[in-house]
Scaffold this motif. Structure first.
Motif: not given
Ligand code: SF4
Ligand SMILES: Cc1cc2nc3c(=O)[nH]c(=O)nc-3n(C[C@H](O)[C@H](O)[C@H](O)COP(=O)(O)OP(=O)(O)OC[C@H]3O[C@@H](n4cnc5c(N)ncnc54)[C@H](O)[C@@H]3O)c2cc1C
Ligand code: SF4
Lengths: 336, 459
Positions: A19, A25, A48, A52, A56-57, A69
């Motif tokens: 995750c 990013y 985080v 963030c 959504y990734a 997420f």
């Molecule tokens: S949603 Fe998850 S993957 Fe996307 S920037 Fe935020 S922490 Fe990173």
């Protein structure tokens, strides 16, 4: 109130912390990723939550379906962290608030959920869309966009009623024009234990079925296309093979490129709204260059929001912007 | 009175004079709240000489003259309070000369903003003038007469500041040139001569009739964009404006704080226009303004609204049609606003007063502001739309206007293009020596008191 189904035990035994490790990013080494994951799981603050970009990734990266997420969004809200300036969030919450006076609509044929995109109503016409009844409006809006604004509470408050509104139309199945609507009923609602009494159908599946019914009219297009994968697909990655099937049906080559499949780049709209303009400019540039390098001549969108944000940009770069349903209309010889 | 009619007919020809009720009716009123007063005649001159003859006739007959351009001032300034001849300037709409390299245009005073805009677009695409958001039929003369403002006012000031010179028919009938054109064939500036333009600009047609105007033109950069900055605390606005104007890269800056649509209620939307010759210039301006407001974004107290490119047109078009749309929101054709010219740091007070008064008076309203100069002042508008066929609605708007005018003066602002009752409020507060000077100037210039009488006079 509906609670997120998140299991910290799964994380405890997770070795890869995908995750966070795969986040495009924020950079992590495994040790930091584990520490931050633990922090999040203890409900503590973590960088985080601040860094963030709400792409959504991580929801897709977690192979255990553990909703990292959705957890981030809940924690951001709980801790009063604003990924986006407050007035923007407040105005958007007001702008799309349900009117609260929904009259069930008589549905003939297939129920087709247009979400809040009335401007596209005229394009949902022609052979592929025969026998459909369009449903749209603020009382049917999926509200999932508030994930970007750390306002899951708004989604929790509104979605159950939206689901009731759809159900009151007596539907068994609901075709979703907007990828994010499908993700709401297929991923988000179940993650919060909200029952969905109808079957959401993805636009890709609908188009595949309708194209198959009109197989004789299909003329393979032979285009090389770059696909702009939207953030909401991160919530429902199982729809990816449908798109491949769809492209095959209409004879379109989805060019392999760096920013597709598991590593797409955001359209930038939400970054711009949150004040990260430089980042948005940078990723748009990288993304479009990648499309061109891969030899595409069209950029295919599935999300109307991405289309609005990037359509003009890709056109200026010499790529024809087109929504996936329009591409299918072209394949059966209809004008778009 | 037929003598006057016949004399007017002699001057302009039969087609361009009327004493018919159905035509006078149209000139007896405007979209605002002022009660109608009928003119006795309406006349449409086609040249300075015809205007001169009309003025001489009025002096001879001691009959009032009220000049009118588009008749869109909204505050009754072209309603002939004492009857007489209404001089409709719309036939004097010629564009006489464009001096490209000195960037000015000479127009007849009745030339409409729409006409000038399309003429320049077609013939001088690198040049433009500052447009107000009024409907395109509003005239250059009518607008500078009232110290209008528009899309370039944030950079260059009031539209009256953009006048290089003019030709005027004095109330006594002489044709007089003001500015460089009084001494030179060129209409390039008001300096270095004693500035007599102040005898006409902002006098609402009470000191003569402008017939020609030299207006400054400005570079026309074709690429446009708009940045929409949203806040929900009016206290921030003057600082935001200070920071944005400090960059010197913004063009028009307006702040909209309408209660409708619902989602706008309680917010302030600062719209910042930027232009460029190319994308690089636009990007530079964009970045500069963004970094000027970074502290608001970082603290999450303000943010730029994301707007897909296709929707930006609603904010970048000139003139903005949204204003005209609001003007007719009640479908009764009634619209008037208090445009308060005031210091920008009075924004929060004006904002609160505007909301409070409109809500108390139960009127349909909209609040907005346009920055004039580098935040030297602003035009804060409390606009009221009403149905002219509904007396109660008109009365509510009247009451709201009256209270707003009073509140504006309390706050140290001055109502712009004030209607008769507001003029009285202003005159009551004016320094007596200023007032006397104004009266003396008027008496000297207009011994017979024929020019737009009733307006700007102590009751
Ligand atoms: S949603 Fe998850 S993957 Fe996307 S920037 Fe935020 S922490 Fe990173
Ligand atoms: C929807 C809407 C939006 C508007 N937005 C703006 C805006 O953005 N900026 C702005 O400045 N205004 C605005 N206005 C107000 C007004 O319409 C404009 O200022 C307009 O330009 C006034 O010009 P006019 O030709 O209609 O003037 P008129 O109403 O005809 O006249 C105004 C005054 O000038 C006098 N006058 C007219 N012509 C002459 C002349 N040749 N010689 C001497 N005196 C003369 C008249 O007697 C009167 O006192 C708006 C109005 C509306 C309805
Ligand atoms: S959320 Fe998923 S990927 Fe992340 S640590 Fe937990 S189980 Fe692993």
């Amino acid at each position: 109130m509906y609670e997120l189904k998140f299991d910290p035990e799964l994380c405890a035994s997770c070795e890869t912390i995908d995750c966070l490790m795969k986040c495009q990013y924020i950079s992590f080494d495994l040790q930091t990723a584990r520490e931050e994951r633990d922090r999040l799981n203890r409900g503590e603050d973590s960088f985080v939550l601040h860094d963030c970009v709400t792409c959504y990734a991580c929801e897709e990266y977690c192979q255990f379906g553990n909703h990292p997420f959705y957890q981030i969004v809940d924690l951001q809200e709980e801790k009063g962290i604003w990924p986006t300036p407050k007035p923007i969030v407040h105005s958007q919450i007001k702008m799309y608030s349900p009117k609260g006076t929904f009259e069930p609509k008589e549905v003939e044929g297939t129920a087709f959920n247009m979400c809040l995109f009335p401007d596209f109503r005229d394009s949902i016409k022609g052979k592929l869309f025969e026998d459909t009844t369009q449903l749209f409006g603020r009382d049917l809006f999926c509200n999932l966009v508030y994930l970007h604004y750390a306002k899951a509470s708004v989604i929790r408050e509104r979605v159950p009623q939206i689901i009731k509104n759809f159900a009151s139309c007596g539907i068994q199945e609901l075709v979703c024009f907007h990828d994010e609507c499908y993700a709401t009923y297929k991923s988000w609602a179940p993650a919060y234990g909200i029952e969905v009494p109808f079957k959401p159908v993805h636009l890709f599946q609908f188009l595949i079925d309708r194209l198959k019914e009109n197989r004789s009219a299909i003329k393979k297009l032979g285009f090389k296309v770059a696909y702009q994968r939207p953030c909401s697909t991160r919530l429902v990655p199982e729809t990816e093979p449908m798109l491949d099937e769809l492209f095959e049906l209409i004879g379109v080559d989805r060019v392999p490129r760096k920013y597709d499949r598991e590593t797409p780049l955001c359209c930038g709209a939400i970054m711009r709204a949150s004040g990260r303009e430089e980042l948005a400019d940078e990723i748009n540039k990288k993304n479009i260059e990648d499309m061109l390098d891969a030899g595409a001549s069209l950029c295919v969108f599935n999300c109307q929001g991405c289309y609005a944000a990037m359509g003009e940009m890709v056109a200026q770069a010499g790529l024809r912007p087109i929504l996936v349903h329009d591409l299918c209309k072209l394949a059966i010889g209809e004008k778009v | 009175m037929d003598r006057v009619y016949n004399a007017l007919k002699e001057i302009v020809g039969e087609r361009f004079v009327s004493n018919q009720q159905e035509e006078l009716y149209l000139y007896s009123r405007d979209p605002g709240t002022m009660d109608p007063v009928w003119p006795d005649y309406v006349v449409m001159p086609a040249s300075t000489e015809e205007v001169q003859k009309i003025v001489m006739l009025a002096n001879q007959e001691k009959i009032p003259l009220v000049p009118q351009g588009g008749g869109l001032v909204l505050s009754g300034l072209t309603i002939p309070l004492k009857g007489g001849i209404l001089v409709d300037m719309k036939r004097m709409n010629r564009i006489i000369e464009v001096n490209k390299n000195s960037r000015y245009v000479i127009v007849e005073a009745g030339c409409s903003h729409g006409l000038l805009q399309s003429y320049l677009n077609q013939n001088y695409p690198d040049l433009r003038h500052s447009l107000p958001d009024s409907p395109p039929i509003s005239t250059v003369g009518g607008n500078v007469c009232i110290h209008g403002s528009g899309h370039l006012s944030q950079v260059y000031g009031f539209h009256s500041d953009m006048v290089n010179g003019m030709e005027v028919v004095l109330p006594t009938g002489e044709i007089c040139k003001i500015g460089s054109c009084s001494t030179s064939p060129y209409w390039f500036a008001r300096a270095p001569l004693p500035d007599l333009a102040g005898l006409f600009l902002g006098w609402f047609g009470t000191t003569g009739i402008m017939t020609k105007i030299s207006l400054k033109l400005y570079p026309h950069k074709r690429m446009k964009d708009v940045m929409l900055f949203l806040t929900e605390n009016p206290e921030y606005i003057s600082d935001i404006i200070y920071k944005v104007t400090d960059t010197e890269v913004a063009e028009d800056i307006t702040i909209s704080c309408a209660p409708k649509p619902d989602w706008m209620d309680g917010f302030q939307l600062t719209s910042i226009a930027i232009v460029g010759r190319n994308k690089a210039e636009l990007d530079f301006k964009f970045r500069t303004i963004r970094s000027a407001l970074a502290s608001y974004i970082d603290s999450r107290e303000g943010g730029f609204m994301y707007m897909p490119p296709a929707m930006k047109h609603n904010f970048t078009e000139v003139p903005l049609r949204s204003t005209a749309r609001f003007a007719d929101v009640k479908k009764g054709g009634g619209f008037e606003y208090v445009g308060a010219i005031m210091p920008v740091d009075k924004f929060p007070d004006a904002y609160r007063a505007g909301h409070e008064i409109a809500q108390r008076c139960e009127t349909t309203y909209s609040l907005s502001a346009r920055i004039i100069g580098r935040a030297h002042c602003m035009m804060f508008s409390c606009a009221y739309a009403f149905n002219r066929a509904d007396k109660a609605d008109v009365d509510r708007a009247k009451q709201a206007l009256h209270e707003t005018n009073k509140a504006v003066l309390e706050l140290g602002g001055i109502p712009w293009k004030a209607e008769f009752p507001a003029q009285q409020l202003i005159l009551e507060r004016m320094d007596p020596n200023t007032l006397r000077l104004m009266e003396q100037v008027r008496k000297l210039m207009d011994p017979n008191g024929i020019m737009n009488p009733g307006n700007w006079e102590v009751k």
